[in-house]
Each structure stands twice: as structure tokens, then as C-alpha cells.
Design a protein around this motif. Structure first.
Motif, PDB file in Angstrom:
ATOM      1  N   THR A 144      15.321  -5.560   8.057  1.00 12.78           N
ATOM      2  CA  THR A 144      16.476  -6.103   8.698  1.00 12.78           C
ATOM      3  C   THR A 144      16.011  -7.186   9.555  1.00 12.78           C
ATOM      4  O   THR A 144      16.961  -8.226   9.865  1.00 12.78           O
ATOM      5  CB  THR A 144      17.181  -4.653   9.475  1.00 12.78           C
ATOM      6  N   HIS A 145      15.061  -6.894  10.381  1.00 15.77           N
ATOM      7  CA  HIS A 145      14.865  -8.197  11.300  1.00 15.77           C
ATOM      8  C   HIS A 145      14.390  -9.292  10.436  1.00 15.77           C
ATOM      9  O   HIS A 145      14.445 -10.480  10.805  1.00 15.77           O
ATOM     10  CB  HIS A 145      13.471  -7.791  12.053  1.00 15.77           C
ATOM     11  N   LEU A 146      13.577  -9.391   9.245  1.00 19.12           N
ATOM     12  CA  LEU A 146      13.327 -10.427   8.497  1.00 19.12           C
ATOM     13  C   LEU A 146      14.656 -11.067   7.999  1.00 19.12           C
ATOM     14  O   LEU A 146      14.603 -12.344   7.842  1.00 19.12           O
ATOM     15  CB  LEU A 146      12.381  -9.824   7.385  1.00 19.12           C
ATOM     16  N   LEU A 147      15.469 -10.204   7.560  1.00 17.37           N
ATOM     17  CA  LEU A 147      16.924 -10.786   7.046  1.00 17.37           C
ATOM     18  C   LEU A 147      17.758 -11.458   8.100  1.00 17.37           C
ATOM     19  O   LEU A 147      18.591 -12.300   7.702  1.00 17.37           O
ATOM     20  CB  LEU A 147      17.412 -10.150   6.277  1.00 17.37           C
ATOM     21  N   ALA A 148      17.384 -11.099   9.293  1.00 14.17           N
ATOM     22  CA  ALA A 148      18.200 -11.623  10.405  1.00 14.17           C
ATOM     23  C   ALA A 148      17.469 -12.972  11.027  1.00 14.17           C
ATOM     24  O   ALA A 148      18.341 -13.665  11.752  1.00 14.17           O
ATOM     25  CB  ALA A 148      18.286 -10.905  11.591  1.00 14.17           C
ATOM     26  N   ILE A 149      16.572 -13.348  10.523  1.00 15.50           N
ATOM     27  CA  ILE A 149      15.997 -14.779  10.826  1.00 15.50           C
ATOM     28  C   ILE A 149      16.509 -15.945  10.247  1.00 15.50           C
ATOM     29  O   ILE A 149      16.678 -15.789   9.095  1.00 15.50           O
ATOM     30  CB  ILE A 149      14.326 -14.811  10.643  1.00 15.50           C
ATOM     31  N   PRO A 150      17.201 -16.968  10.781  1.00 13.34           N
ATOM     32  CA  PRO A 150      17.722 -17.892  10.630  1.00 13.34           C
ATOM     33  C   PRO A 150      17.022 -18.709   9.430  1.00 13.34           C
ATOM     34  O   PRO A 150      15.802 -18.973   9.759  1.00 13.34           O
ATOM     35  CB  PRO A 150      17.830 -18.978  11.495  1.00 13.34           C
ATOM     36  N   ARG A 151      17.398 -18.860   8.375  1.00 12.91           N
ATOM     37  CA  ARG A 151      16.631 -19.343   7.066  1.00 12.91           C
ATOM     38  C   ARG A 151      16.301 -20.727   7.216  1.00 12.91           C
ATOM     39  O   ARG A 151      15.231 -21.346   6.713  1.00 12.91           O
ATOM     40  CB  ARG A 151      17.241 -19.155   5.606  1.00 12.91           C
TER      41      ARG A 151
END
Length: 592
Positions: free
Chosen positions: A193-200
């Protein structure tokens, strides 16, 4: 703080008492609360008080009884017992070791399956999440069938240890190993969840500037994901602490007791001070668990970083020639922690007795035939589990819909208090909730003179309290995404609260409510920790049946029942997977 509040908040205590006046005052400060919403709120408030607050207060009251006896008070006596501290030490040791393994497994799988270009990502995620959905006692039973001299699979392959060899899993490290495997998906979910929340854009900018993938991982991703790792570790620790199935099946045969199994042992002793002793132990483990939850919340707040940009997966890290080796490593890991134990379980269910190798001559379906045709307890346990899970799932779906509506639309301190109270029974170990329900329903209900103790009713109430948070989460997430303009337009057109709920809100929330219903059913149908202390003759559930069959030495029949449960869990997870495309992101835990 009170002087800054409105006068309505200060006037309430004069007529309703300080505590309730504060709550009512908080609610009154929210703008325009129609009478229909107030009636709905009071109804839900009563339900939550009965399910979430009253059991905990009853447990605390029982534990603190006799405090005037000083050092002879039950709670103090329990704290002075060497067995209590030994069990607490065992609980902390196995939980910390299990958490470390869960961090290693869950963290590596989250990084690989979220950041890299491995193929078949959905299948890997599905398989990695499966151990979390399989009951702990089934996990323990499958690993017991995989190791030791009596393993039918090892005997079939001709690599079983000699007869008389000790079972290596009957140890503290064996308990910790299975706790880590069982709860690794929790770390996986938190970190993913945290990894997917990081702005790409942040990652892509670093890569366009020439940063190597390793630099991006070490200098950007891992520092930003420390909160996810700590959160996953805290959740895994609390789950390990409250786990009953694995320590019961691996620890009790070796006389290695943790706090939940010590409570179970004292419950079985039926001593004069049994209720006070188990209440005191329950309060102790509850305090440790809630300390872990509080630590998790504190870390979450400290590690929270404001990130600007669009969240989502950035370009995959290219593994190049290492991709094939990485996929092979994933396959071998899942083969070891999931497929081999399940294969051992299936093999054990197809032989006439443990220790017999599987071949054409020994192959038999007698255990399945016994389970389905001659074992009245099996069909009765299956019927009880299906009945309890279905009723609990449907009732919680009915409660969750209006509750999610009020939590999303009526922002106030009272709503935050309600939301926190709902999470408490799920955060507490199941054994604590079971003891609280026993204390609360040991006597017949006042006015009704109906006794729930010793019936399916007490298990149902415990399920309702424990799984309300599970049912509410997907509905609440969907409700937060629902545009209030739709309801405002209907309200301007003259539609009342019930009309808006039935014509606008319910149709839009139906998929999430169904998903929550399935999640509750999936979790409750094989639950053991709560029902192990609440069941009675004729009211056993599937989880209890497996535990009892294994304890009585009928491991072949227990394996057959466990295989049936795993098939049921896999089928339900597949249904949820297919339903996931119609739901908001994050509703299905293993999909995003």
C-alpha cells in the motif's frame, strides 16, 4: 477546550450526566441533524455499545474484583504467578521471532511484486495471500503432516526420518516459523500500500536524472516506505500475539504455553477461581495487544510524509536476465511455504493411517466417506459454521450500510469515537473477546430470561463484535468516494433520509457491501480462536472440529476436513477476485 465549545455542549451534562452529555453535545454541534438521522444514530450507538464496549467493560470489572484483598486479589495473584510470566515470555519470544520472519517474507514479496517486471503478478499475489486466509490450525496441521517420521508424504518419497525421531515443529521455533508464514501477507499488504502511494513522478524523475535502480530503491523508495514496514510489523506482532491455533497444535504437545493457550488450559481446569484467573490473563494480553496497536498508530503518525503527485505504479524495474531467476525464486518459496504443506495435507487424507506411504494399494477415500456419511459431528460442524457465518455476514452487512453512511456524512468527535470503538474487538486477541462474552452472557439475559451461554447464540454475538470492522471497511471506503451532490440534489427535490438511502446510496454501495459480506463469511467460516472457548457439545464449528480431531489422534480425518476447508476458502477467494473489477481500489485486500 470546553470554553471554546458551543453553549449546547456545556448545557447537556446538567440533564444527562457528564459522559453522555459530552457525546450528545459533540453530536449536536454537527450542522443540521434531522430527527431521522438522530434516531438512526442512537440505534447504531446502542448496537456498538452492546457489541464493542460492554464486553470489554465486563472483562475489566471481573479482573479487578477483589482488589480490596490487596496482594491476595485475583489480578495481583495472577501477576505474581511464575506461569504467567513464563507464558508472557513465550508469547513475546514467538511473536517477535514470527514478526521478523513475516517482515522478511512479506517485505521481499512486496518489493518484488510491486516494483519489478516479473510476469504473472496477479497469480503470485493470490498465492502469497492464501496462507492468511487459511485457518491457523489448518496451517499447523499441514506442516505437521509435512515433517516428522509419520508424514505420509515423506514416507511415500522414502525420505522420512526414522521412527522415534522427535517432531521438530513441537518447539518455540516451530511455532514462530508458522506464525511468520501465516502473517507475512499482513506485512506484504502494508508495504505494498505504501509503495503504491508514492508519486510515480518522483521515481521517474530520479530515473530520468540517471539514478540507477538500486539508488532509487535505497535512497527514495525504502526511506519513504519505513512507515509501511513498521505498520506491517506492528500488525503482524499483534496478530502473532493473539494467535491460538498454531501455539495450541504445536505448543501444547510440548508443554510450551503462550498466553492464549494458558487461558485455554485454565478454562479447561474448571477451578474455583477460574473466571477471575482467565479474566486477569485476558486483561494482561489485551493490554499488550493494545500497546502494540497504539505503537503502530504512533509510528504511522511519525512516519507520515506529505507526498505531492499522482500515486500509482511507476515504470517497472527491469530485471533483465535476472527476471527468470527471480520468478524461479518466487516459485520455490511458494512451493515450500504453501504447496508442499498442502500436498502433505492431501496425501494424509488419502491414506488409511499416518506413517503409511501413498500408493495404488494404500490409496483410499475412506476419510472423505467417513466425513460426509458417517461422521455426524463433521456435518453438524459444517452446518453450524455455515449458519453462523451466513447469519453474521448478513447481519453485519445490514449494520454496516447505515453505519458507513453516518461515519462518512456526519463528521464529529462522536463519529470518531464510534469508529475507534468498532476497531477494538478486532484489535484484541480473539481469546480475550471470548472470555468477555462468557462473563457477559453467563447468566440469562435480563427481562428476556434467555440464556445464550452454551448455545450458538453466544458464538454469533462474538462473531458480530469481532467482524464488524471487517464488514465496515469496504463499505466505508466506497461511501467516502460517493459524491454527496447526488444526495443533495435528491434532498432538494424533497426525498427523505430513507428514500435517499434506498434509491441512491444502497444501489451504489451494493458491490462493496457484498464484498464485505463475503470477507466476513470467509473469515468466520473457519474461525477457531473465539469458538474454541465458546463451543459446547452439539455446537462445535469447523475450526473446533479440526482441533479436536487432531487432539484425539484422528489426524487422517482432520486432514480430510482441512482439505475441504482449503477448497472452500480458495473458491471464495476466486469469487472475490472476479468481483474485484467492480469495486473501488483497496476493497479486496490482495487486489490493487
Amino acid at each position: 477546550m470546553m470554553t471554546d465549545r458551543s453553549s449546547g455542549a456545556l448545557a447537556a451534562p446538567a440533564t444527562t450526566g457528564r459522559g453522555s452529555g459530552l457525546l450528545l453535545g459533540w453530536y449536536r454541534r454537527t450542522p443540521s441533524a434531522p430527527a431521522s438521522q438522530q434516531a438512526l444514530l442512537y440505534t447504531l450507538l446502542l448496537i456498538i455499545l452492546l457489541l464493542s464496549v460492554l464486553p470489554s467493560l465486563r472483562l475489566l470489572w471481573q479482573a479487578l474484583q477483589g482488589w480490596q484483598q490487596g496482594l491476595d486479589a485475583p489480578f495481583i495473584r495472577m501477576l505474581r504467578s511464575a506461569a504467567t510470566w513464563t507464558a508472557l515470555e513465550h508469547s513475546l519470544y514467538t511473536s517477535l521471532l514470527g514478526t521478523a520472519l513475516a517482515l522478511l517474507l512479506g517485505g521481499l514479496f512486496a518489493l518484488i511484486l510491486t516494483l519489478t517486471d516479473v510476469r504473472g503478478r496477479s497469480l503470485w499475489v493470490f498465492l502469497f495471500m492464501l496462507p492468511m486466509m487459511i485457518p491457523p490450525q489448518v496451517t499447523a496441521l499441514s506442516w505437521l503432516q509435512l515433517s516428522g517420521p509419520a508424514s505420509p508424504l515423506l514416507n511415500t518419497l522414502g525420505i522420512a526420518p526414522p521412527l522415534g525421531s522427535p517432531q521438530p515443529l513441537y518447539s518455540a521455533e516451530g511455532v514462530a516459523l508458522l506464525l511468520g508464514i501465516q502473517h507475512a501477507p499482513l506485512v506484504f499488504l502494508a508495504l505494498r500500500t505504501h509503495l503504491l502511494a508514492i508519486p510515480r513522478e518522483l521515481i521517474e524523475a530520479a530515473r530520468l536524472s540517471g539514478a540507477h535502480q538500486r539508488r532509487v530503491l535505497w535512497d527514495i523508495l525504502l526511506p519513504l516506505c519505513r512507515g509501511g514496514l513498521w505498520t506491517g510489523a506492528a500488525i503482524a506482532f499483534v496478530s502473532c500475539l493473539g494467535n491460538f491455533g498454531i501455539p495450541a497444535m504445536l505448543g501444547i504437545p510440548a508443554s510450551y504455553y503462550v498466553l492464549p493457550t494458558l487461558i485455554y488450559q485454565k478454562m479447561a481446569s474448571f477451578g474455583a477461581d477460574m473466571l477471575s484467573d482467565v479474566a486477569s490473563l485476558s486483561v494482561l494480553i489485551g493490554v499488550v495487544a493494545l500497546t502494540g496497536v497504539a505503537l503502530q498508530n504512533r509510528i504511522q503518525r511519525q512516519q507520515a510524509l506529505p507526498l505531492l503527485g499522482m500515486a500509482g505504479r511507476a515504470l517497472d524495474f527491469q530485471l533483465g536476465r535476472w527476471r527468470r531467476w527471480m520468478e524461479l525464486a518466487l516459485a520455490l518459496t511458494l512451493l515450500l511455504i504453501l504447496l508442499l504443506p498442502l500436498l502433505a495435507l492431501i496425501t494424509s487424507s488419502l491414506v488409511p493411517a499416518l506413517g503409511v506411504p501413498l500408493n495404488w494399494h494404500s490409496l483410499t477415500f475412506a476419510a472423505y466417506q467417513e466425513m460426509l456419511s458417517h461422521q455426524g459431528a463433521t456435518l453438524r460442524a459444517l452446518g453450524n459454521s455455515l449458519l453462523l457465518s451466513t447469519v453474521a455476514a448478513l447481519l453485519l452487512m445490514l449494520i454496516s450500510l447505515p453505519l458507513a453512511y453516518l461515519l462518512a456524512r456526519r463528521q464529529s468527535p462522536l463519529m470518531h469515537w464510534l469508529h475507534a470503538a468498532i476497531d477494538v474487538p478486532y484489535a484484541l486477541p480473539g481469546v480475550v473477546l471470548a472470555i468477555a462474552c462468557i462473563l457477559l452472557f453467563a447468566r440469562p439475559l435480563p427481562w428476556l430470561n434467555i440464556s445464550l451461554y452454551g448455545s450458538l447464540g453466544i458464538i454469533l454475538v462474538a462473531y458480530l463484535a469481532r467482524f464488524l470492522a471487517v464488514s465496515l471497511k469496504p463499505v466505508h471506503s466506497s461511501m467516502l468516494q460517493l459524491d454527496p451532490a447526488l444526495e443533495e440534489a435528491a434532498q432538494l427535490a424533497g426525498a427523505g433520509l430513507l428514500q435517499r438511502l434506498f434509491s441512491i446510496v444502497l444501489p451504489l454501495l451494493a458491490p462493496s457491501a457484498f464484498a464485505g459480506c463475503l470477507l466476513v463469511f470467509l473469515t468466520a467460516v473457519n474461525e477457531l480462536t473465539v469458538s474454541a472457548l465458546l463451543w459446547s457439545a452439539g455446537n462445535e464449528t469447523l475450526g473446533v472440529l479440526i482441533f479436536n480431531l487432531d487432539e484425539s489422534g484422528d489426524a487422517v480425518l482432520a486432514s480430510a476436513v482441512a482439505v475441504m476447508i482449503v477448497a472452500l476458502v480458495a473458491a471464495l477467494m476466486t469469487v472475490l477476485n472476479l468481483l474485484g473489477r467492480y469495486l473501488p481500489q483497496g476493497v479486496i485486500p490482495w487486489q490493487r
